[in-house]
Design an enzyme around this catalytic site. Sequence first.
Site, PDB file in Angstrom:
ATOM      1  NE  ARG A  27      -4.110  -1.433   0.193  1.00 16.72           N
ATOM      2  CZ  ARG A  27      -5.203  -1.656   0.953  1.00 16.72           C
ATOM      3  NH1 ARG A  27      -5.402  -0.781   1.892  1.00 16.72           N
ATOM      4  NH2 ARG A  27      -6.177  -2.614   0.717  1.00 16.72           N
ATOM      5  NE  ARG A  31      -7.641   5.248   1.816  1.00 23.39           N
ATOM      6  CZ  ARG A  31      -8.330   4.389   2.557  1.00 23.39           C
ATOM      7  NH1 ARG A  31      -9.694   4.960   2.910  1.00 23.39           N
ATOM      8  NH2 ARG A  31      -7.939   3.131   2.769  1.00 23.39           N
ATOM      9  NE  ARG A  40      -9.403   6.500  -5.107  1.00 25.65           N
ATOM     10  CZ  ARG A  40     -10.710   6.205  -5.038  1.00 25.65           C
ATOM     11  NH1 ARG A  40     -11.126   7.074  -5.935  1.00 25.65           N
ATOM     12  NH2 ARG A  40     -11.549   5.546  -4.355  1.00 25.65           N
ATOM     13  CG  ASP A  76      -8.950  -4.016  -4.297  1.00 25.02           C
ATOM     14  OD1 ASP A  76      -8.218  -3.267  -3.579  1.00 25.02           O
ATOM     15  OD2 ASP A  76      -9.370  -4.934  -3.905  1.00 25.02           O
ATOM     16  CE1 TYR A 152     -13.048  -8.160   2.151  1.00 17.92           C
ATOM     17  CE2 TYR A 152     -11.161  -9.506   1.036  1.00 17.92           C
ATOM     18  CZ  TYR A 152     -12.017  -8.413   1.926  1.00 17.92           C
ATOM     19  OH  TYR A 152     -10.876  -7.611   3.081  1.00 17.92           O
TER      20      TYR A 152
HETATM   21  O1  CP3 Z   1      -0.083  -2.167  -2.089  1.00 16.12           O
HETATM   22  C1  CP3 Z   1      -0.713  -1.562  -3.069  1.00 16.12           C
HETATM   23  O2  CP3 Z   1      -0.433  -0.310  -2.710  1.00 16.12           O
HETATM   24  C2  CP3 Z   1      -1.199  -1.877  -4.418  1.00 16.12           C
HETATM   25  C3  CP3 Z   1      -2.356  -1.895  -4.693  1.00 16.12           C
HETATM   26  C4  CP3 Z   1      -3.510  -2.651  -3.786  1.00 16.12           C
HETATM   27  C5  CP3 Z   1      -4.691  -2.234  -3.295  1.00 16.12           C
HETATM   28  N1  CP3 Z   1      -5.457  -3.137  -2.766  1.00 16.12           N
HETATM   29  C6  CP3 Z   1      -5.165  -0.793  -3.546  1.00 16.12           C
HETATM   30  C7  CP3 Z   1      -6.212  -0.394  -2.744  1.00 16.12           C
HETATM   31  C8  CP3 Z   1      -3.401  -3.822  -3.368  1.00 16.12           C
HETATM   32  C9  CP3 Z   1      -2.189  -5.082  -3.452  1.00 16.12           C
HETATM   33  C10 CP3 Z   1      -4.541  -4.354  -2.710  1.00 16.12           C
HETATM   34  C11 CP3 Z   1      -4.900  -5.692  -2.289  1.00 16.12           C
HETATM   35  C12 CP3 Z   1      -6.123  -5.867  -1.321  1.00 16.12           C
HETATM   36  N2  CP3 Z   1      -7.286  -5.194  -1.382  1.00 16.12           N
HETATM   37  C13 CP3 Z   1      -5.988  -6.707  -0.251  1.00 16.12           C
HETATM   38  C14 CP3 Z   1      -4.996  -7.766   0.044  1.00 16.12           C
HETATM   39  C15 CP3 Z   1      -3.994  -6.819   0.882  1.00 16.12           C
HETATM   40  C16 CP3 Z   1      -4.393  -6.371   2.155  1.00 16.12           C
HETATM   41  O3  CP3 Z   1      -4.271  -5.451   2.517  1.00 16.12           O
HETATM   42  O4  CP3 Z   1      -4.406  -7.146   2.923  1.00 16.12           O
HETATM   43  C17 CP3 Z   1      -7.342  -6.789   0.375  1.00 16.12           C
HETATM   44  C18 CP3 Z   1      -8.011  -7.464   1.632  1.00 16.12           C
HETATM   45  C19 CP3 Z   1      -8.172  -5.675  -0.438  1.00 16.12           C
HETATM   46  C20 CP3 Z   1      -9.531  -5.101  -0.498  1.00 16.12           C
HETATM   47  C21 CP3 Z   1      -9.687  -3.830   0.081  1.00 16.12           C
HETATM   48  N3  CP3 Z   1      -9.484  -2.941  -1.021  1.00 16.12           N
HETATM   49  C22 CP3 Z   1      -9.876  -3.248   1.179  1.00 16.12           C
HETATM   50  C23 CP3 Z   1     -10.057  -4.067   2.686  1.00 16.12           C
HETATM   51  C24 CP3 Z   1      -9.598  -1.874   0.946  1.00 16.12           C
HETATM   52  C25 CP3 Z   1      -9.925  -0.816   1.917  1.00 16.12           C
HETATM   53  C26 CP3 Z   1     -11.153   0.110   1.942  1.00 16.12           C
HETATM   54  C27 CP3 Z   1     -11.005   1.384   2.572  1.00 16.12           C
HETATM   55  O5  CP3 Z   1     -11.380   2.425   1.621  1.00 16.12           O
HETATM   56  O6  CP3 Z   1     -10.598   1.335   3.603  1.00 16.12           O
HETATM   57  C28 CP3 Z   1      -9.487  -1.783  -0.405  1.00 16.12           C
HETATM   58  C29 CP3 Z   1      -9.435  -0.276  -1.179  1.00 16.12           C
HETATM   59  C30 CP3 Z   1      -8.105  -0.278  -1.351  1.00 16.12           C
HETATM   60  N4  CP3 Z   1      -7.521  -0.986  -2.175  1.00 16.12           N
HETATM   61  C31 CP3 Z   1      -7.400   0.996  -1.422  1.00 16.12           C
HETATM   62  C32 CP3 Z   1      -6.389   0.920  -2.056  1.00 16.12           C
HETATM   63  C33 CP3 Z   1      -5.014   2.075  -2.422  1.00 16.12           C
HETATM   64  C34 CP3 Z   1      -7.996   2.380  -0.871  1.00 16.12           C
HETATM   65  C35 CP3 Z   1      -9.090   3.078  -1.142  1.00 16.12           C
HETATM   66  C36 CP3 Z   1      -8.945   4.062  -2.107  1.00 16.12           C
HETATM   67  O7  CP3 Z   1      -7.927   4.809  -2.209  1.00 16.12           O
HETATM   68  O8  CP3 Z   1     -10.228   4.609  -2.511  1.00 16.12           O
END
Ligand code: CP3
Length: 347
Positions: A27, A31, A40, A76, A152
């Site tokens: 990540r 944010r 974004r 994602d 999920y």
């Molecule tokens: O590491 C990275 O920066 C690469 C991009 C990446 C994202 N998600 C971008 C993202 C990766 C590798 C993921 C994987 C992902 N997504 C996982 C496995 C890794 C982990 O964190 O355990 C999981 C479980 C998800 C599912 C997911 N997507 C969640 C739980 C969330 C958070 C929701 C929130 O808003 O708090 C996301 C959203 C997400 N995926 C964001 C990003 C940068 C943030 C939301 C945004 O910017 O709108």
Amino acid sequence: MAPPADAPFLLACRNRAASRIPVWFMRQAGRSLPEYRQVRGKGSILDAVRDPDLATEITLQPVRRYGVDAAILYSDIVVPVASMGFGVDIAAGVGPVVERPFRDEADLDRLGAFDPEEACPWVQQTVRNLAVELGDVPLIGFAGAPFTVASYLVEGGPSRTLGKTKTLMLGRPDLWHRLLDRLADVAVAALRAQVEAGAAAVQLFDSWAGTLSPDVYERSVLPASAKVFAGIADLGVPDIHFGVTTGELLPLLAKAGAEVVGVDWRVPLDEARQRLGPDVAVQGNLDPAVCLAPWPAVEERARDVLARNGGRPGHIFNLGHGVLPETDPAVLERLVELVHGEPVVAR
Ligand code: CP3
């Protein structure tokens, strides 16, 4: 255009000595970065992922700012199932939400063959852009592991207990195995498409695997994850297997077929290496919340991680899970400097 084989990140994945200890952050794009918040836009992250120019820019941001040793594709884990039309979105501050969760056999039909070129050509376009833009810096492609993606689809959203998922797993093992097998095929297709477009390594995210006991993991989950690693083995790129609270599962994560195992902060790195044996490289494992503390505390904890690895090759410095949104980027900047300044022990 491909990064050199002696890029520190790639050598460390191969468990070989490198000119420095490579570092990147899960990540790292997101944010915590003001430049991310600026570009974004509103709407779902899935909209941003569907825009190759924007996804390329977001992937590059942390590479520019931190000088990390690897980029990770901005996407994602739910992108493949969402783009197949399963009805998945990502709600801000919540995570993936599913319109009609997976319940029975009929839902398997909603998870047919996944053709990345047809379903999400924009992902491969982003990877191709990045392969050009990144030059010597390797790009990590990724997919969600069958178990975590299934959780999920079955829960319909994030869950603390994964009660519905475990009910399906234990109550309907036949259907469970068909679901995981299908999701393994999806992950293989997604990863192959990313590597063919230019990703230099891949990471399989099984973030919630640590909710399982080792015997249940081995019986109900490992075969599907092993299928993913077997399905990409011929591509010859390094592969990383990651999960959280997986201390008791570490040897099984390696057994699934990965060269590198991601370790969270709950297991000291020396202990993790002992559990994994000398042939497996490790990635980790600073607690992301440590990065919210004053620098001297961050430095002390980071040096502890480095000391526990003790200069052995095959260590990729990372956090034990993703960067927290409230993290000050200046702290990550200093962490990269600290890791890069660490002398490498000749062996
Ligand atoms: O590491 C990275 O920066 C690469 C991009 C990446 C994202 N998600 C971008 C993202 C990766 C590798 C993921 C994987 C992902 N997504 C996982 C496995 C890794 C982990 O964190 O355990 C999981 C479980 C998800 C599912 C997911 N997507 C969640 C739980 C969330 C958070 C929701 C929130 O808003 O708090 C996301 C959203 C997400 N995926 C964001 C990003 C940068 C943030 C939301 C945004 O910017 O709108």
